[in-house]
Scaffold this active site. Structure first.
Site, mmCIF file in Angstrom:
data_model
loop_
_atom_site.group_PDB
_atom_site.id
_atom_site.type_symbol
_atom_site.label_atom_id
_atom_site.label_comp_id
_atom_site.label_asym_id
_atom_site.label_seq_id
_atom_site.Cartn_x
_atom_site.Cartn_y
_atom_site.Cartn_z
ATOM 1 N N CYS A 27 -6.612 -4.250 6.996
ATOM 2 C CA CYS A 27 -7.823 -3.419 6.996
ATOM 3 C C CYS A 27 -8.935 -3.986 6.136
ATOM 4 O O CYS A 27 -10.112 -3.802 6.439
ATOM 5 C CB CYS A 27 -7.475 -1.992 6.552
ATOM 6 S SG CYS A 27 -6.977 -1.833 4.814
ATOM 7 N N CYS A 84 0.827 -1.201 0.000
ATOM 8 C CA CYS A 84 0.000 0.000 0.000
ATOM 9 C C CYS A 84 0.863 1.254 0.000
ATOM 10 O O CYS A 84 0.586 2.223 -0.707
ATOM 11 C CB CYS A 84 -0.934 -0.009 1.213
ATOM 12 S SG CYS A 84 -2.080 1.390 1.283
#
Length: 357
Positions: A194, A101
């Site tokens: 997440c 990410c």
């Protein structure tokens, strides 16, 4: 400078944005909407990209007194992080989605867009430092140091990045947030992945890859000692949840040694067989000077918050080879190897690569 502050909704990014304002920069806050369906992501102050986090980021921007926007990067995140995560497990590797990410979203897509909009740099709440020489260094708070997951950044990306928290401990950041009146001062840190709402990675992968029954084989005897519903559910070094039907000859626990997608086989064996003294990796990114084409002494870290060991590294073509000064257990393909140069002012990141074996 005119800077874009990436605000996740947590305490670190909020204080980083406030410090950037105090440093005299013209600051604009942005929150990244990374989920196609935010309700499916972690809630209860455990994630970094939920609706709750977006509201927390907006409130923090209001208190700091900066403009605030939300950028929808859900499709890019799904393609570069979520799909990559699934594909890596399917290939028998163990990915680090936070590292990916940072590489693909926060310091590629976001930075590219920020520069296109006329910003000079991106500010984040990562616990890491850039020295006067521009090189990436560990945070003073070693327990929270995030230089490992930032080591994938290129020198050009680092030159456009600002890390205001690297000289502070997490406790100091929380105290400062409270003094500034930021409601996220006591918000728990994000944990786990997440985009896996319930934390059940095995089920998440099974839903996307389907069941693929196969054998669990003992490395010493070659005998089938168990069965699995999908090799992707296992990682190198795993001990629990193997459900082996045949005990080891010596009665000792067995661990996952390797995963072979081609034969859909999980190989297990004694803990000693996990020890690695050499590591190969691909796609080296080197920011601490010239590529080490000759054997170069350094220290390496082989997973986030993992042990740091002395090593000698060299790069040939697109491959990094490391000879470890001491054996390390549980080295997993798909993780990053990060090389550091010891420095009195904080270890300097030399470079990183993705472990292949």
């Amino acid at each position: 400078m005119r800077v874009l502050a990436a605000m996740s909704g947590g305490v670190d990014s909020a204080v980083a944005a406030a410090r950037a304002v105090e440093a005299g920069h013209e600051v604009t806050g942005v929150h990244l909407a990374l989920s196609r369906n935010p309700q499916t992501y972690r809630t209860g102050a455990r994630g970094c990209c939920t609706l709750e986090d977006s509201r927390d980021a907006r409130r923090a921007a209001d208190v700091i007194g900066i403009p605030f926007y939300v950028w929808d990067m859900a499709d890019r995140f799904h393609e570069d992080v979520v799909d990559d995560f699934v594909a890596e497990y399917a290939a028998g590797r163990t990915p680090n989605p936070c590292l990916r990410c940072n590489e693909k979203i926060k310091f590629s897509a976001v930075l590219d867009r920020a520069i296109a909009l006329g910003f000079d740099a991106v500010v984040t709440g990562h616990h890491a430092r850039r020295g006067d020489d521009g090189l990436l260094r560990r945070s003073v708070d070693l327990a929270k140091d995030q230089s490992y997951v930032l080591a994938v950044l290129t020198r050009e990306q680092l030159d456009r990045s600002v890390f205001p928290l690297g000289d502070s401990t997490k406790a100091q950041v929380r105290t400062e947030a409270a003094q500034r009146g930021l409601s996220v001062a006591d918000k728990p840190d994000s944990h786990d992945i997440c985009f896996i709402a319930d934390g059940d990675t095995r089920k998440f992968l099974a839903d996307r890859l389907g069941e693929a029954p196969g054998d669990i084989v003992d490395a010493r005897t070659g005998a089938v000692v168990g069965a699995h519903a999908g090799a992707y559910a296992y990682t190198v070094g795993q001990r629990k949840g193997l459900s082996l039907g045949v005990p080891a000859p010596d009665g000792k626990p067995r661990y996952v040694l390797s995963i072979t997608p081609k034969t859909n086989t999980v190989t297990v064996g004694p803990v000693e067989a996990l020890e690695a003294s050499e590591v190969a990796a691909r796609r080296p990114v080197w920011t601490g000077g010239a590529l080490p084409t000759e054997a170069t002494p350094c220290q390496v870290q082989l997973r986030a918050h993992g042990e740091v060991v002395p090593a000698t590294v060299r790069v040939t073509g697109d491959t990094l080879h490391a000879e470890l000064g001491k054996p390390v257990r549980g080295v997993a393909a798909g993780q990053a190897i990060v090389a550091y140069r010891p420095d009195p002012a904080g270890d300097v990141v030399l470079g990183s690569a993705t472990i292949t074996g």
